[in-house]
Design a protein around this motif. Structure first.
Motif, mmCIF file in Angstrom:
data_model
loop_
_atom_site.group_PDB
_atom_site.id
_atom_site.type_symbol
_atom_site.label_atom_id
_atom_site.label_comp_id
_atom_site.label_asym_id
_atom_site.label_seq_id
_atom_site.Cartn_x
_atom_site.Cartn_y
_atom_site.Cartn_z
ATOM 1 N N ASP A 140 0.815 -1.216 0.000
ATOM 2 C CA ASP A 140 0.000 0.000 0.000
ATOM 3 C C ASP A 140 0.849 1.266 0.000
ATOM 4 O O ASP A 140 0.396 2.329 0.412
ATOM 5 C CB ASP A 140 -0.924 0.000 1.225
ATOM 6 N N LYS A 141 2.064 1.170 -0.473
ATOM 7 C CA LYS A 141 2.967 2.322 -0.402
ATOM 8 C C LYS A 141 2.872 3.233 -1.619
ATOM 9 O O LYS A 141 3.464 4.304 -1.635
ATOM 10 C CB LYS A 141 4.417 1.844 -0.231
ATOM 11 N N GLN A 142 2.160 2.781 -2.668
ATOM 12 C CA GLN A 142 2.020 3.566 -3.895
ATOM 13 C C GLN A 142 3.385 4.009 -4.441
ATOM 14 O O GLN A 142 3.562 5.121 -4.937
ATOM 15 C CB GLN A 142 1.132 4.787 -3.655
ATOM 16 N N VAL A 145 3.368 4.860 -8.186
ATOM 17 C CA VAL A 145 2.667 6.122 -8.448
ATOM 18 C C VAL A 145 3.584 7.296 -8.147
ATOM 19 O O VAL A 145 3.705 8.246 -8.936
ATOM 20 C CB VAL A 145 1.380 6.211 -7.610
ATOM 21 N N ARG A 146 4.256 7.229 -7.028
ATOM 22 C CA ARG A 146 5.144 8.324 -6.648
ATOM 23 C C ARG A 146 6.388 8.367 -7.535
ATOM 24 O O ARG A 146 6.937 9.441 -7.812
ATOM 25 C CB ARG A 146 5.524 8.185 -5.176
ATOM 26 N N GLU A 148 6.364 7.600 -10.694
ATOM 27 C CA GLU A 148 5.903 8.247 -11.922
ATOM 28 C C GLU A 148 5.797 9.754 -11.725
ATOM 29 O O GLU A 148 6.099 10.543 -12.625
ATOM 30 C CB GLU A 148 4.553 7.671 -12.342
ATOM 31 N N GLU A 149 5.381 10.166 -10.536
ATOM 32 C CA GLU A 149 5.311 11.599 -10.246
ATOM 33 C C GLU A 149 6.703 12.229 -10.274
ATOM 34 O O GLU A 149 6.870 13.379 -10.697
ATOM 35 C CB GLU A 149 4.658 11.823 -8.884
ATOM 36 N N VAL A 205 9.391 5.884 1.861
ATOM 37 C CA VAL A 205 8.336 4.864 1.935
ATOM 38 C C VAL A 205 8.810 3.621 2.687
ATOM 39 O O VAL A 205 8.150 2.581 2.660
ATOM 40 C CB VAL A 205 7.844 4.477 0.525
#
Length: 215
Positions: A140-142, A145-146, A148-149, A205
């Motif tokens: 659940d750390k994404q 997504v981060r 890619e950001e 993270v």
């Protein structure tokens, strides 16, 4: 009618025609034992071996002042004139102005070659692609997504991404997993600035950075 061949510039030594320089090997065929040492030692292809005897097939190609073949000849079969004749010619023809110009051109060529070598070495030191290995619980750390950001509009990309999980049940139980990916520059720029941000993200993270390897 065939076109006449262009005149070739005679072989010169610091501006002096080579044929004007009395520096040629003399071979005593009776003393020569055909050992071929002169043939393999000479870097100017002056000698050949014919009927087991050394022959100077291209004596004008002999480097002025060089007598290595004569020095290594085990029977002294190869001799050269005294250097006095060459020294006298140097003074009479005033070659040192020419030598000074030649030295300046040589320094310039060496400086250019060194600059090119230094530039190439600098390019090789720039890492434009690197493999990142990360371990931990990704559930659940994404993280992606981060990641890619972080990329945003920057000239990098993430390629060859792989995520290894121990088992399906292990993944559900949030067991530690292993991820590898490569950071690649799209413009041949160094990836180190982006890798610094990746390191910070991994710490943030609570994942474990296993290794970063330049490719």
């Amino acid at each position: 009618m065939p076109e006449p061949k262009p005149e070739t510039k005679p072989n010169q030594w610091h501006g002096i025609p080579r044929e004007d320089i009395p520096w040629l090997p003399t071979i005593d065929a009776e003393a020569c034992i055909g050992c071929q040492l002169c043939y393999v030692t000479c870097g100017r292809a002056v000698f050949e071996i014919e009927d087991s005897v050394a022959v100077a097939v291209d004596p004008m190609n002999c480097a002025v002042g060089c007598s290595t073949c004569g020095n290594v000849c085990p029977t002294g079969a190869i001799t050269f004139p005294q250097m006095d004749a060459v020294w006298k010619l140097e003074r009479e023809r005033q070659i040192f102005r020419t030598v000074k110009k030649e030295a300046a051109r040589k320094h310039e060529r060496e400086d250019i070659a060194k600059a090119r070598a230094d530039a190439q070495a600098a390019v090789e030191l720039v890492t434009t692609r690197a493999r990142v290995e990360v371990a931990g619980e990704f559930g659940d750390k994404q993280f992606l997504v981060r990641l890619e950001e972080l990329l945003g509009d920057r000239p990098y990309d993430i390629v060859n991404l792989r995520l290894e999980v121990p088992t399906v049940k292990g993944a559900r139980a949030k067991a530690p997993s292993y991820m590898t990916f490569e950071v690649a520059s799209e413009t041949q720029e160094a990836v180190e600035p982006f890798l610094n941000d990746v390191r910070a993200l991994i710490r943030d993270v609570s994942l474990v950075l296993v290794a970063i390897t330049g490719l």
